[in-house]
Design a protein around this motif. Structure first.
Motif, short mmCIF file in Angstrom:
data_model
loop_
_atom_site.label_atom_id
_atom_site.label_comp_id
_atom_site.label_asym_id
_atom_site.label_seq_id
_atom_site.Cartn_x
_atom_site.Cartn_y
_atom_site.Cartn_z
N ARG A 31 16.44 -4.06 3.07
CA ARG A 31 15.23 -4.09 3.91
C ARG A 31 14.25 -3.00 3.51
N GLN A 34 12.34 -4.30 0.61
CA GLN A 34 11.43 -5.37 1.03
C GLN A 34 10.18 -4.81 1.69
N GLU A 35 10.38 -3.88 2.62
CA GLU A 35 9.24 -3.28 3.30
C GLU A 35 8.40 -2.43 2.35
N SER A 37 7.99 -3.00 -0.85
CA SER A 37 7.22 -3.94 -1.67
C SER A 37 6.02 -4.48 -0.89
N GLU A 38 6.23 -4.80 0.39
CA GLU A 38 5.13 -5.31 1.21
C GLU A 38 4.06 -4.24 1.40
N ALA A 39 4.48 -2.99 1.61
CA ALA A 39 3.51 -1.91 1.81
C ALA A 39 2.70 -1.66 0.55
N GLN A 40 3.35 -1.72 -0.60
CA GLN A 40 2.63 -1.52 -1.86
C GLN A 40 1.65 -2.66 -2.11
N GLU A 41 2.03 -3.86 -1.76
CA GLU A 41 1.13 -5.01 -1.92
C GLU A 41 -0.10 -4.87 -1.03
N ASP A 42 0.12 -4.43 0.22
CA ASP A 42 -1.01 -4.23 1.13
C ASP A 42 -1.93 -3.12 0.62
N GLU A 45 -4.16 -4.44 -2.14
CA GLU A 45 -5.20 -5.32 -1.63
C GLU A 45 -6.33 -4.53 -1.00
#
Length: 265
Positions: A31, A34-35, A37-42, A45
């Motif tokens: 987890r 996963q989190e 990776s999501e934070a880096q993607e945000d 952007e």
């Protein structure tokens, strides 16, 4: 900041009073990635600066976690820390070192640890080694009623009803619980000390012969070495049988001959 698996595991164990399984720790790291990776993607952007993060390995295996936990357990014992790391039936858990248990109990206002009577301990031992076991089997082994001891063990959640035996009347069978494992400090029943005296085969044999009061149970029946009787020699040698009547006749003849010789002189 460098990632330290042992310190991370120590923090996880200190954060909860519940036992933690190895697979649950693996899920925590999954987890985390996963989190992250999501934070880096945000962040990409929004064209913002990414905050520094720990360089956690992408794969932390159960074997690596187990090795780190074993190191933590050894360090706690060697350095005599205020806590100990134990492995129970439900996972790893941080507990207070025995020498400080009384102070923690007083701080919490908790009652004194439960103590079992000899009758309850005997009954619990029979259930632990014999399970699933019926009340009649317990009483046949102990030789007395187990009602009071059995009710006490059930109230303490050390023993539960596990089913019914395929016997006339379908008697209730009993077995131990996970709380029993925690109470005795073992992970599974296989860790119980071996007991030749309380083996299922021998108990079955005793119960089949229990109606014959003339049968006496010997040391060999319960798996112990035979104790020599008072009239038995402890030596292995076999002595030659002596004909004492013949020996006495020859001895008397020798004495008479010697006496005659002395008289002649």
């Amino acid at each position: 900041m460098d990632f330290d698996l042992k310190k991370t595991l120590e923090a996880l164990l200190l954060s909860t009073a519940e036992p933690i399984l190895l697979k649950d720790v693996v899920k925590v790291f999954v987890r985390y990635h996963q989190e992250l990776s999501e934070a880096q993607e945000d962040a990409r952007e929004q064209e913002g600066e990414e905050s520094p993060t720990l360089e956690v390995p992408s794969l932390v295996t159960q074997a690596q976690i187990r090795d780190a936990l074993l190191q933590l357990r050894e360090e706690a014992e060697v350095k005599d820390k205020a806590y100990r790391l134990v492995e129970g039936p439900n996972g790893y858990q941080m507990v207070t070192a025995p020498q400080f248990a009384e102070f923690v109990r007083l701080l919490r206002g908790a009652p004194r640890p439960m103590k079992l009577s000899p009758a309850a301990l005997e009954t619990l031992s029979i259930v632990a080694y014999r399970q699933p076991v019926t009340r009649a089997e317990m009483e046949a082994i102990r030789g007395v009623s187990v009602d009071s001891a059995l009710h006490k063990l059930i109230d303490l959640e050390l023993v539960i009803v596990t089913g019914r035996a395929e016997l006339p009347g379908r008697p209730i069978q009993y077995g131990t619980t996970d709380k029993f494992l925690e109470f005795t400090g073992i992970r599974e029943l296989e860790e119980l000390p071996a007991s030749d005296v309380l083996s299922n085969h021998q108990i079955d044999e005793w119960m089949r012969r229990s109606e014959d009061e003339s049968d006496e149970i010997s040391d060999e029946d319960v798996g112990l070495s035979k104790e020599p009787k008072s009239d038995e020699l402890a030596l292995d040698e076999k002595f030659v049988e002596v004909d004492w009547q013949r020996e006495n006749v020859e001895s008397d003849a020798a004495i008479e001959s010697e006496s005659n010789e002395n008289t002649a002189l």
